[in-house]
Design a protein around this motif. Structure first.
Motif, PDB file in Angstrom:
ATOM      1  N   GLN A  19       1.171  -4.933  -8.053  1.00  0.00           N
ATOM      2  CA  GLN A  19       1.624  -6.261  -7.632  1.00  0.00           C
ATOM      3  C   GLN A  19       2.707  -6.204  -6.571  1.00  0.00           C
ATOM      4  O   GLN A  19       3.410  -7.177  -6.334  1.00  0.00           O
ATOM      5  CB  GLN A  19       2.136  -7.092  -8.832  1.00  0.00           C
ATOM      6  CG  GLN A  19       1.234  -7.114 -10.034  1.00  0.00           C
ATOM      7  CD  GLN A  19      -0.018  -7.910  -9.799  1.00  0.00           C
ATOM      8  OE1 GLN A  19      -0.125  -8.596  -8.800  1.00  0.00           O
ATOM      9  NE2 GLN A  19      -0.968  -7.813 -10.713  1.00  0.00           N
ATOM     10  N   SER A  76       4.244   0.174   1.643  1.00  0.00           N
ATOM     11  CA  SER A  76       4.174   0.519   3.064  1.00  0.00           C
ATOM     12  C   SER A  76       3.899   1.998   3.237  1.00  0.00           C
ATOM     13  O   SER A  76       4.093   2.796   2.329  1.00  0.00           O
ATOM     14  CB  SER A  76       5.455   0.121   3.784  1.00  0.00           C
ATOM     15  OG  SER A  76       6.560   0.522   3.040  1.00  0.00           O
ATOM     16  N   THR A  98       2.237  -4.378   9.982  1.00  0.00           N
ATOM     17  CA  THR A  98       3.152  -5.231   9.243  1.00  0.00           C
ATOM     18  C   THR A  98       3.887  -4.473   8.142  1.00  0.00           C
ATOM     19  O   THR A  98       4.750  -5.028   7.478  1.00  0.00           O
ATOM     20  CB  THR A  98       2.404  -6.394   8.585  1.00  0.00           C
ATOM     21  OG1 THR A  98       1.467  -5.854   7.656  1.00  0.00           O
ATOM     22  CG2 THR A  98       1.667  -7.210   9.608  1.00  0.00           C
ATOM     23  N   ASN A 139       2.866  -3.725   5.316  1.00  0.00           N
ATOM     24  CA  ASN A 139       2.723  -4.578   4.156  1.00  0.00           C
ATOM     25  C   ASN A 139       1.315  -4.430   3.614  1.00  0.00           C
ATOM     26  O   ASN A 139       0.406  -5.129   4.037  1.00  0.00           O
ATOM     27  CB  ASN A 139       3.001  -6.014   4.592  1.00  0.00           C
ATOM     28  CG  ASN A 139       2.913  -6.971   3.442  1.00  0.00           C
ATOM     29  OD1 ASN A 139       2.641  -6.582   2.324  1.00  0.00           O
ATOM     30  ND2 ASN A 139       3.125  -8.231   3.736  1.00  0.00           N
ATOM     31  N   PHE A 196      -2.494  -7.098  -1.866  1.00  0.00           N
ATOM     32  CA  PHE A 196      -3.724  -7.877  -2.003  1.00  0.00           C
ATOM     33  C   PHE A 196      -3.683  -9.113  -1.121  1.00  0.00           C
ATOM     34  O   PHE A 196      -4.709  -9.725  -0.867  1.00  0.00           O
ATOM     35  CB  PHE A 196      -3.942  -8.257  -3.476  1.00  0.00           C
ATOM     36  CG  PHE A 196      -2.871  -9.139  -4.042  1.00  0.00           C
ATOM     37  CD1 PHE A 196      -1.805  -8.598  -4.733  1.00  0.00           C
ATOM     38  CD2 PHE A 196      -2.920 -10.511  -3.884  1.00  0.00           C
ATOM     39  CE1 PHE A 196      -0.812  -9.397  -5.259  1.00  0.00           C
ATOM     40  CE2 PHE A 196      -1.941 -11.314  -4.409  1.00  0.00           C
ATOM     41  CZ  PHE A 196      -0.879 -10.756  -5.089  1.00  0.00           C
ATOM     42  N   ASN A 207       3.124 -12.485 -14.158  1.00  0.00           N
ATOM     43  CA  ASN A 207       2.991 -11.053 -13.899  1.00  0.00           C
ATOM     44  C   ASN A 207       1.867 -10.700 -12.942  1.00  0.00           C
ATOM     45  O   ASN A 207       1.648  -9.536 -12.640  1.00  0.00           O
ATOM     46  CB  ASN A 207       2.776 -10.304 -15.229  1.00  0.00           C
ATOM     47  CG  ASN A 207       3.994 -10.406 -16.128  1.00  0.00           C
ATOM     48  OD1 ASN A 207       5.079 -10.705 -15.656  1.00  0.00           O
ATOM     49  ND2 ASN A 207       3.804 -10.172 -17.405  1.00  0.00           N
ATOM     50  N   THR A 208       1.095 -11.712 -12.519  1.00  0.00           N
ATOM     51  CA  THR A 208       0.128 -11.489 -11.438  1.00  0.00           C
ATOM     52  C   THR A 208       0.377 -12.587 -10.414  1.00  0.00           C
ATOM     53  O   THR A 208       1.070 -13.558 -10.700  1.00  0.00           O
ATOM     54  CB  THR A 208      -1.327 -11.598 -11.930  1.00  0.00           C
ATOM     55  OG1 THR A 208      -1.519 -12.895 -12.473  1.00  0.00           O
ATOM     56  CG2 THR A 208      -1.643 -10.551 -12.955  1.00  0.00           C
ATOM     57  N   GLY A 209      -0.207 -12.422  -9.230  1.00  0.00           N
ATOM     58  CA  GLY A 209      -0.016 -13.458  -8.236  1.00  0.00           C
ATOM     59  C   GLY A 209       1.025 -13.064  -7.211  1.00  0.00           C
ATOM     60  O   GLY A 209       1.508 -11.940  -7.195  1.00  0.00           O
ATOM     61  N   PRO A 210       1.393 -14.004  -6.326  1.00  0.00           N
ATOM     62  CA  PRO A 210       2.209 -13.649  -5.157  1.00  0.00           C
ATOM     63  C   PRO A 210       3.616 -13.167  -5.465  1.00  0.00           C
ATOM     64  O   PRO A 210       4.193 -12.425  -4.683  1.00  0.00           O
ATOM     65  CB  PRO A 210       2.242 -14.951  -4.352  1.00  0.00           C
ATOM     66  CG  PRO A 210       1.888 -16.015  -5.314  1.00  0.00           C
ATOM     67  CD  PRO A 210       1.014 -15.414  -6.345  1.00  0.00           C
ATOM     68  N   ALA A 268       4.604 -11.534  -8.336  1.00  0.00           N
ATOM     69  CA  ALA A 268       4.537 -10.743  -9.559  1.00  0.00           C
ATOM     70  C   ALA A 268       5.645  -9.709  -9.639  1.00  0.00           C
ATOM     71  O   ALA A 268       6.088  -9.358 -10.725  1.00  0.00           O
ATOM     72  CB  ALA A 268       3.178 -10.077  -9.639  1.00  0.00           C
ATOM     73  N   PHE A 269       6.119  -9.201  -8.494  1.00  0.00           N
ATOM     74  CA  PHE A 269       7.147  -8.165  -8.557  1.00  0.00           C
ATOM     75  C   PHE A 269       8.391  -8.710  -9.254  1.00  0.00           C
ATOM     76  O   PHE A 269       9.054  -8.013 -10.019  1.00  0.00           O
ATOM     77  CB  PHE A 269       7.502  -7.666  -7.155  1.00  0.00           C
ATOM     78  CG  PHE A 269       8.091  -8.756  -6.289  1.00  0.00           C
ATOM     79  CD1 PHE A 269       7.277  -9.534  -5.489  1.00  0.00           C
ATOM     80  CD2 PHE A 269       9.453  -9.016  -6.297  1.00  0.00           C
ATOM     81  CE1 PHE A 269       7.800 -10.547  -4.717  1.00  0.00           C
ATOM     82  CE2 PHE A 269       9.987 -10.031  -5.525  1.00  0.00           C
ATOM     83  CZ  PHE A 269       9.160 -10.795  -4.734  1.00  0.00           C
ATOM     84  N   LEU A 299       7.437  -9.623 -13.212  1.00  0.00           N
ATOM     85  CA  LEU A 299       7.457  -8.470 -14.114  1.00  0.00           C
ATOM     86  C   LEU A 299       8.898  -8.116 -14.507  1.00  0.00           C
ATOM     87  O   LEU A 299       9.163  -7.760 -15.653  1.00  0.00           O
ATOM     88  CB  LEU A 299       6.804  -7.259 -13.437  1.00  0.00           C
ATOM     89  CG  LEU A 299       5.275  -7.243 -13.496  1.00  0.00           C
ATOM     90  CD1 LEU A 299       4.728  -6.172 -12.582  1.00  0.00           C
ATOM     91  CD2 LEU A 299       4.782  -7.025 -14.913  1.00  0.00           C
ATOM     92  N   THR A 330       2.455 -12.295   7.303  1.00  0.00           N
ATOM     93  CA  THR A 330       2.638 -10.867   7.132  1.00  0.00           C
ATOM     94  C   THR A 330       3.122 -10.190   8.407  1.00  0.00           C
ATOM     95  O   THR A 330       3.653  -9.092   8.350  1.00  0.00           O
ATOM     96  CB  THR A 330       1.323 -10.193   6.698  1.00  0.00           C
ATOM     97  OG1 THR A 330       0.284 -10.640   7.556  1.00  0.00           O
ATOM     98  CG2 THR A 330       0.981 -10.555   5.271  1.00  0.00           C
ATOM     99  N   THR A 339       8.857 -10.849   0.741  1.00  0.00           N
ATOM    100  CA  THR A 339       7.981 -10.198   1.716  1.00  0.00           C
ATOM    101  C   THR A 339       8.329 -10.573   3.155  1.00  0.00           C
ATOM    102  O   THR A 339       8.470  -9.681   4.006  1.00  0.00           O
ATOM    103  CB  THR A 339       6.499 -10.528   1.409  1.00  0.00           C
ATOM    104  OG1 THR A 339       6.231 -10.231   0.051  1.00  0.00           O
ATOM    105  CG2 THR A 339       5.588  -9.739   2.295  1.00  0.00           C
ATOM    106  N   PRO A 344      12.707  -1.398  -4.894  1.00  0.00           N
ATOM    107  CA  PRO A 344      11.556  -1.172  -4.011  1.00  0.00           C
ATOM    108  C   PRO A 344      11.821  -1.631  -2.580  1.00  0.00           C
ATOM    109  O   PRO A 344      11.211  -1.113  -1.648  1.00  0.00           O
ATOM    110  CB  PRO A 344      10.449  -2.020  -4.647  1.00  0.00           C
ATOM    111  CG  PRO A 344      10.836  -2.111  -6.069  1.00  0.00           C
ATOM    112  CD  PRO A 344      12.321  -2.111  -6.101  1.00  0.00           C
ATOM    113  N   LYS A 402      11.189   0.462   0.962  1.00  0.00           N
ATOM    114  CA  LYS A 402      10.431  -0.001   2.122  1.00  0.00           C
ATOM    115  C   LYS A 402      11.259   0.035   3.399  1.00  0.00           C
ATOM    116  O   LYS A 402      10.775   0.376   4.447  1.00  0.00           O
ATOM    117  CB  LYS A 402       9.956  -1.443   1.898  1.00  0.00           C
ATOM    118  CG  LYS A 402       8.740  -1.535   1.017  1.00  0.00           C
ATOM    119  CD  LYS A 402       8.086  -2.866   1.195  1.00  0.00           C
ATOM    120  CE  LYS A 402       7.237  -2.832   2.434  1.00  0.00           C
ATOM    121  NZ  LYS A 402       6.276  -3.921   2.457  1.00  0.00           N
TER     122      LYS A 402
END
Lengths: 295, 380, 292
Positions: A118, A122, A214, A216, A219, B37-40, B42-43, B46, B207, B231, B259, B263
C-alpha cells in the motif's frame, strides 16, 4: 523564454507517456472492440516488475525496462485469454467485455496494493537515468529524453507494423470483421493474442517510464495514465496510431502550459472540455477515418 | 500484633471497594474500528491500526480498565470509500460486544459517519480526520492532533531564521483543509514582508510534479512551502531538489514517517516541518515505552499516525475505567465527554478541549542525514 | 430472534444502497433498452442530487417532497445531453458519456456555491428504508407499464435494428430521446436518494464508481429486461459485503473474482428473458418425458 522551453519539454515528456499508453489502449479498442478498464493496471504492474528486477535481481536499467515491458504484455495476454476470450464465442459484445475488464481492474489493483504494501515505492538511487542534463541554461532530466525517444520509436514502429506489413493488415482486418478475415486466411486467434501482447507491452513501457520519472511506483500509477490516455484516444482517433501519439503529446503540452500560463486549478477541466468538444464536433478524432455503421 | 494486623486489614478492606469502583466489570469490551488499510491512504491507515492494536494489547494485559476486563478491536475495512465506511460502521454497531467505535482519515467520510453514530447513540472517536469542528458532545470526539495552528508557527519560524524575500507556495487544490492551511501561512508571511512569488496548484491524485516544480522555479523563490498530502508533497520535494532548488522547503506532518526519508534520501536536506510526535525525539517515559513496544511488535518506528491510534484506545479505556460495573454505550459517551486530560499519553501531555485532543508543544524538525528526525535548525 | 435483529441492524444500510444503486441501474437500462450505452447517468445523478439537496437545505421542506425537483433536474439535463450526443455513433456515444462523467467532477469542484466545492455538502436529512423500498417499487411499476406499452415495443424495435424500425414508421431518434429523459429523471432521483443515504456529498461521490456500478449491475442482472437492472444492483452491492464477511483478508480480490466468474458463466446476465422463454417451449417439454 527559458521557462517556456523547459515547460514545453516537460509537456512533451509527460505527453509521450500519455501517447504510449494511448497507443496500447486504442489498439485494443480498434482491433478487439474492447473498452478495457483494466488497461491502467498493466502499466502499474509493469512498473512493479521493473522495480523488482532492479531491487531484487540487480538488473541494470535497460534490462529492467525490458522486464517491465514483457510483464505488461504477458499480463495483458493472460487477462485477454482468461477474461475476454470466453466472451468472444458467445457474442457478449462491448458491454460484457467492459464488465469483465472492471472485474480484472478490481483484482489487479488490489493485488498491486498488496505487492507494494500500500505504499508508493521508488527506484533505488543511481539505478535509473536520473541525471539532469544541462543544455545551456535549460535543465533537462535524462529520463524525459528517454521517454520522448521511446514514444517516437513506439509510434513509428506501430505505424509501420499496422500499415506496411502483412500482419498489420491482418490486425486491421480482424478489427473490421473477424469472420471475414478468417475466410481470407487470417488466423484470428494469433492476431488477438499478438494484439493483446503488444497493447500490454506499450502500456507497460509507459508505466515503467512513468514510475521512474515520478519516482512513484504504486497501484495508483495506472489510474492517472488511464484517464489521460483515454482522452488522447478520443481526441486522436482510435484507429490511427499517429493520431493517438499526436493527441497524447498535445494533451501533455496543453496540460503543462495551461497550468503555467492560465490557472493550475482548472488544468484538468481544460483537458476534458477539449475532449468533449472533439467528441461533439469531430468524433472521429484528428486522424480517424469516418466510421460508417454496417447495416 | 493481631490488633495492628487487624487495623491494616481493615484499612485495606476500606480501600478495596473504592478501588473496585474505579474499574469496569470483568469481561470483553470491543472497539469497532473502521479501518482504511487499503486504498489511497493505506500507509497512514495501517499506522493508525497498528497503534490501536498495540494499545489494546497493553490495556488487556495490564488490567488498566479493571481486573479481568479486556479491550479488543473489531475491524471492518472501508477502503476510504464513504459508502463502504457507512456499511462498516453499521456492521460494528450491530455487534453487541462493541462498546465504542472509531473511524476516519478523510473528513468527508467522517461527515457521513457522524450522524449514524449520533443516532445510534454510540461513542465515535475519530483517529485521523483533520477537519476542525468534527467533535460533537457527547458522542463524537477526536484524537487527531490538528495540524493547522502549528503550520503558521512553523512558517513564521522558517522565515525568521532564513529571512527570505520571496516565497512560492504549493497547494493541493482539491483538499480544502490544505487550502486553508496554506492561506493562513501565506497571511502570516506576507505580514512579515515575504512576498508571494507564485501559488502552484496540484491535485492529490497527481503523480508527475516536474512541470509544477519548473513553474515554481521560474519565479526564483527564496523559500518554498508545500501544503499537500504525502504522495504529492514527496513528489514536489523530489522534483524541486532535482531541479537544483537549494533553499529551505517548509513542509507539513505528512513528511514525517520513515518511508518518506527512504524515498527522499539526500533530497530531504533543509526540508523542515512541524510534528506532534517523533519516535527519535520522544522524552516522556510513556513515550519511550511506546516506541520500544511498537518496534518490537511491528519492526518499524511509530509515526504520528500510530500515536493517534494508540491514543484512541487509551482514551476509550480511560472512559471505561471510570464507570463502575457494567458500562453501556451511552454511559461511556458521557464518561468520555467528561475527560479533559489523557492519563496515559505519549506526547508528554495531552489535553482534550471540547472533544478535540491537543498537545502543548510543537516540534519543528527536519531529517538528519542518518534518517532520524532532529530539531530544526540543526545546531551548526 | 436476537441474531436476526443483529443481522438486520448490520445490513440494513446495505439494503439502502441496493435501492439507490437500483435506481442508477434502471437509469442506465432506460437508455440501453433503446440500444444506447451511456454513462451520463452520473451527470444526471450529480445534477439532481445537488439541486435536491440544496432545495432541502435552503427551504427545509421534507426531502421526499423535493424528490420530484431532483427528477425534473435530471430529466432536463438528459434532454440537453440527448440533443447533443444522440447524433453520435455507438462507440463514440459511450466515450462521450464517459467524458461527461469526467467533466462532471471538474464542474462539481468549481461550482462551489451549488456543490460546496472541495468541502463537499453536508446533508443532515435522512430517508427511511421503508420509503426507499416504496420508491423503488413505484419505479419498478413504472418501468413495467412502460415495457408493455407502445413505448416498450418501439424501444425493443429500435434496439434490435434501428433501420428496420425507421422503415416501420418509428423515429429512432425520438424514441431514444424519450429514453434519455426517463433515464435522466430516474438518475436524478437516484442522485438525491444517494445524498440522503450518505448524508454527505463529496466531489468524488458522483464519479467513476457510480458509472461502473450501474453498468456492472445492468450487465450482471441482464440487460434485456428492467428486472435485470434491479437484480444486478442487488448482487453487485451485496457482493463486496459478502466477501468482507467471508474472506476479509482478500475481500477486494475475491469481489473481482466473483464478478469475473459470473461474467464467464452467465454472460447474458442472471435474468435473461430469452433463456427463460426457451426453457418453456414445447420442444423442451416434449424432450422432457412421457408427461408431455
Amino acid at each position: 523564454m527559458q521557462l517556456f522551453i523547459e515547460q514545453l519539454i516537460n509537456g512533451c515528456a509527460l505527453g509521450s507517456l500519455y501517447a504510449m499508453f494511448a497507443v496500447g489502449f486504442g489498439l485494443v479498442f480498434a482491433t478487439l472492440g474492447i473498452l478495457n478498464a483494466a488497461h491502467g493496471t498493466y502499466a502499474s504492474w509493469a512498473a512493479i516488475a521493473a522495480l523488482y528486477a532492479t531491487e531484487q535481481m540487480g538488473l541494470p536499467f535497460p534490462l529492467a525496462l525490458l522486464a517491465g515491458v514483457i510483464a505488461g504484455g504477458v499480463l495483458a495476454l493472460v487477462v485477454d485469454q482468461i477474461g475476454f476470450q470466453p466472451l468472444r464465442g458467445r457474442g457478449a459484445g462491448m458491454m460484457g467485455a467492459l464488465i469483465t475488464s472492471i472485474a480484472f481492474w478490481i483484482i489487479l489493483d488490489s493485488l498491486a496494493g498488496l505487492a507494494t504494501g500500500q505504499q508508493s515505492l521508488s527506484f533505488p538511487p543511481g539505478t535509473t537515468p536520473s541525471r539532469m542534463l544541462h543544455l545551456g541554461p535549460i535543465l533537462l532530466p535524462g529520463i524525459q529524453l528517454v521517454s520522448i525517444g521511446a514514444m517516437l520509436l513506439v509510434t513509428l514502429g506501430m505505424h509501420m507494423l499496422m500499415r506496411h506489413t502483412r500482419f498489420g493488415s491482418a490486425m486491421r482486418a480482424v478489427g473490421w470483421n473477424g469472420t471475414a478475415a478468417a475466410l481470407g486466411g487470417v488466423n484470428p486467434r494469433m492476431v488477438v493474442v499478438a494484439t493483446a501482447f503488444l497493447a500490454g507491452a506499450t502500456s507497460g513501457l509507459a508505466g515503467v517510464l512513468a514510475g521512474v520519472a515520478t519516482q512513484n511506483v504504486s497501484f495508483a500509477l495506472g489510474q492517472g495514465l488511464m484517464l489521460k490516455g483515454f482522452a488522447a484516444v478520443v481526441v486522436g482517433g482510435y484507429d490511427d496510431v499517429r493520431g493517438a501519439a499526436v493527441a497524447g503529446v498535445s494533451l501533455g503540452v496543453l496540460e503543462v502550459m495551461s497550468a503555467q500560463y492560465l490557472s493550475s486549478s482548472l488544468r484538468d477541466g481544460i483537458t476534458y472540455v477539449l475532449l468533449l468538444g472533439f467528441l461533439l464536433l469531430r468524433p472521429r478524432g484528428l486522424f480517424g477515418r469516418a466510421a460508417f455503421v454496417r447495416a | 500484633m493481631s490488633g495492628k494486623l487487624g487495623a491494616v486489614l481493615a484499612v485495606m478492606a476500606l480501600l478495596a471497594p473504592a478501588g473496585a469502583a474505579l474499574a469496569a466489570e470483568p469481561g470483553d469490551y470491543n472497539i469497532g474500528f473502521v479501518t482504511e488499510n487499503t486504498g489511497p491512504i493505506a500507509f497512514a491507515g495501517l499506522s493508525y491500526w497498528h497503534g490501536a492494536q498495540l494499545a489494546a494489547e497493553e490495556i488487556s494485559a495490564s488490567g488498566y480498565i479493571g481486573k479481568g476486563a479486556k479491550l479488543g478491536l473489531v475491524d471492518k475495512e472501508s477502503g476510504s470509500d464513504p459508502a463502504r465506511a457507512i456499511q462498516a460502521l453499521r456492521g460494528v454497531i450491530a455487534d453487541r460486544t462493541v462498546i465504542a467505535t472509531s473511524c476516519c482519515i478523510l473528513s468527508p467520510v467522517a461527515g457521513s459517519l457522524k450522524p449514524i453514530a449520533i443516532s445510534s447513540k454510540i461513542p465515535l472517536v475519530i483517529f485521523g480526520a483533520t477537519a476542525p469542528g468534527l467533535p460533537q458532545a457527547p458522542f463524537v470526539q477526536s484524537m487527531t492532533i490538528l495540524p493547522g495552528p502549528k503550520d503558521v508557527a512553523t512558517a513564521k519560524r522558517a522565515a525568521e531564521v532564513t529571512k527570505p524575500k520571496t516565497a512560492a507556495y504549493f497547494v493541493a487544490a482539491d483538499n480544502d483543509a490544505f487550502k486553508a492551511r496554506m492561506a493562513a501561512a501565506q497571511r502570516e508571511l506576507e505580514a512579515m514582508g515575504v512576498k508571494t512569488a507564485a501559488v502552484v496548484s496540484v491535485l492529490s491524485a497527481d503523480t508527475d510534479f516536474t512541470a509544477a516544480a519548473t513553474q515554481a522555479m521560474g519565479v526564483k523563490p527564496d523559500m518554498v512551502l508545500v501544503y499537500a498530502t504525502q504522495t504529492p508533497a514527496v513528489g514536489i520535494v523530489t522534483a524541486l531538489r532535482a531541479r537544483d532548488f537549494g533553499g529551505t522547503i517548509v513542509g507539513n506532518d505528512v513528511l514525517s514517517p520513515d518511508p518518506v526519508f527512504k524515498k527522499l534520501g539526500p533530497a530531504s536536506k533543509d526540508v523542515m516541518f512541524p510534528i506532534s510526535f517523533s519516535a527519535s525525539m520522544v522524552k516522556s517515559d510513556a513515550g519511550k515505552a511506546f516506541v520500544a513496544a511498537y518496534r518490537k511488535s511491528f519492526n518499524a518506528d511509530p509515526d504520528i499516525y500510530s500515536a493517534q491510534g494508540y491514543a484512541v484506545a487509551y482514551f476509550i479505556a480511560q472512559g471505561l475505567k471510570s464507570i463502575p460495573g457494567k458500562p453501556t454505550r451511552e454511559g461511556l459517551a458521557e464518561a468520555l465527554s467528561k475527560i479533559t486530560v489523557l492519563e496515559h499519553d505519549v506526547y508528554g501531555g495531552e489535553r482534550i478541549v471540547e472533544g478535540q485532543a491537543e498537545t502543548a508543544d510543537t516540534l519543528i524538525v527536519s531529517w538528519s542525514p542518518e534518517g532520524k528526525l532532529a530539531p530544526w535548525p540543526s545546531a551548526q | 430472534m436476537e441474531a436476526l435483529a443483529d443481522f438486520w441492524a448490520a445490513y440494513q444500510s446495505t439494503l439502502g444502497f441496493v435501492v439507490v444503486n437500483a435506481f442508477f441501474a434502471l437509469s442506465a437500462y432506460a437508455a440501453l433498452s433503446t440500444g444506447v450505452l451511456s454513462f451520463a447517468t452520473v451527470a444526471y445523478a450529480a445534477f439532481g442530487g445537488f439541486i435536491g439537496a440544496q432545495l432541502v437545505l435552503q427551504t427545509g421542506i421534507d426531502p421526499l417532497l423535493a424528490l420530484p425537483a431532483a427528477g425534473l433536474a435530471g430529466a432536463g439535463l438528459a434532454y440537453a445531453v440527448g440533443l447533443l450526443f444522440l447524433r453520435l455513433e455507438g462507440h463514440w456515444m459511450a466515450l462521450a458519456s464517459l467524458a461527461l462523467v469526467l467533466i462532471t467532477r471538474v464542474v462539481v469542484l468549481n461550482a462551489a456555491t451549488l456543490t460546496g466545492g472541495v468541502n463537499g455538502l453536508s446533508v443532515p436529512y435522512e430517508v427511511s428504508l421503508g420509503a426507499l423500498v416504496v420508491l423503488l417499487l413505484i419505479a419498478m411499476f413504472a418501468f413495467h407499464r412502460l415495457s408493455v406499452s407502445w413505448y416498450g415495443i418501439a424501444s425493443r424495435a429500435v434496439r434490435e435494428d434501428p433501420a428496420v424500425a425507421a422503415s416501420l414508421g418509428m423515429v429512432p431518434r425520438r424514441v431514444q430521446t424519450i429514453a434519455f429523459v426517463i433515464s435522466g429523471a430516474v438518475g436524478g432521483i437516484g442522485g438525491m436518494l444517494l445524498a440522503l443515504t450518505l448524508q454527505f456529498l463529496a466531489p468524488d461521490t458522483f464519479f467513476i464508481n457510480i458509472a461502473f456500478t450501474m453498468i456492472a449491475a445492468v450487465v450482471l442482472g441482464g440487460s434485456y429486461h428492467w428486472v435485470g437492472a434491479v437484480i444486478g444492483a442487488a448482487v453487485f452491492t451485496a457482493l463486496p459485503v459478502v466477501m468482507q464477511a467471508l474472506v476479509p483478508a482478500i475481500q477486494d480480490v475475491a469481489n473481482g473474482a466473483a464478478l469475473l466468474l459470473i461474467m464467464i458463466f452467465v454472460p447474458r446476465g442472471l435474468f435473461d428473458p430469452r433463456a427463460l422463454a426457451l426453457r418453456r417451449t414445447p420442444v423442451a417439454k416434449a424432450a422432457g418425458g412421457p408427461h408431455a
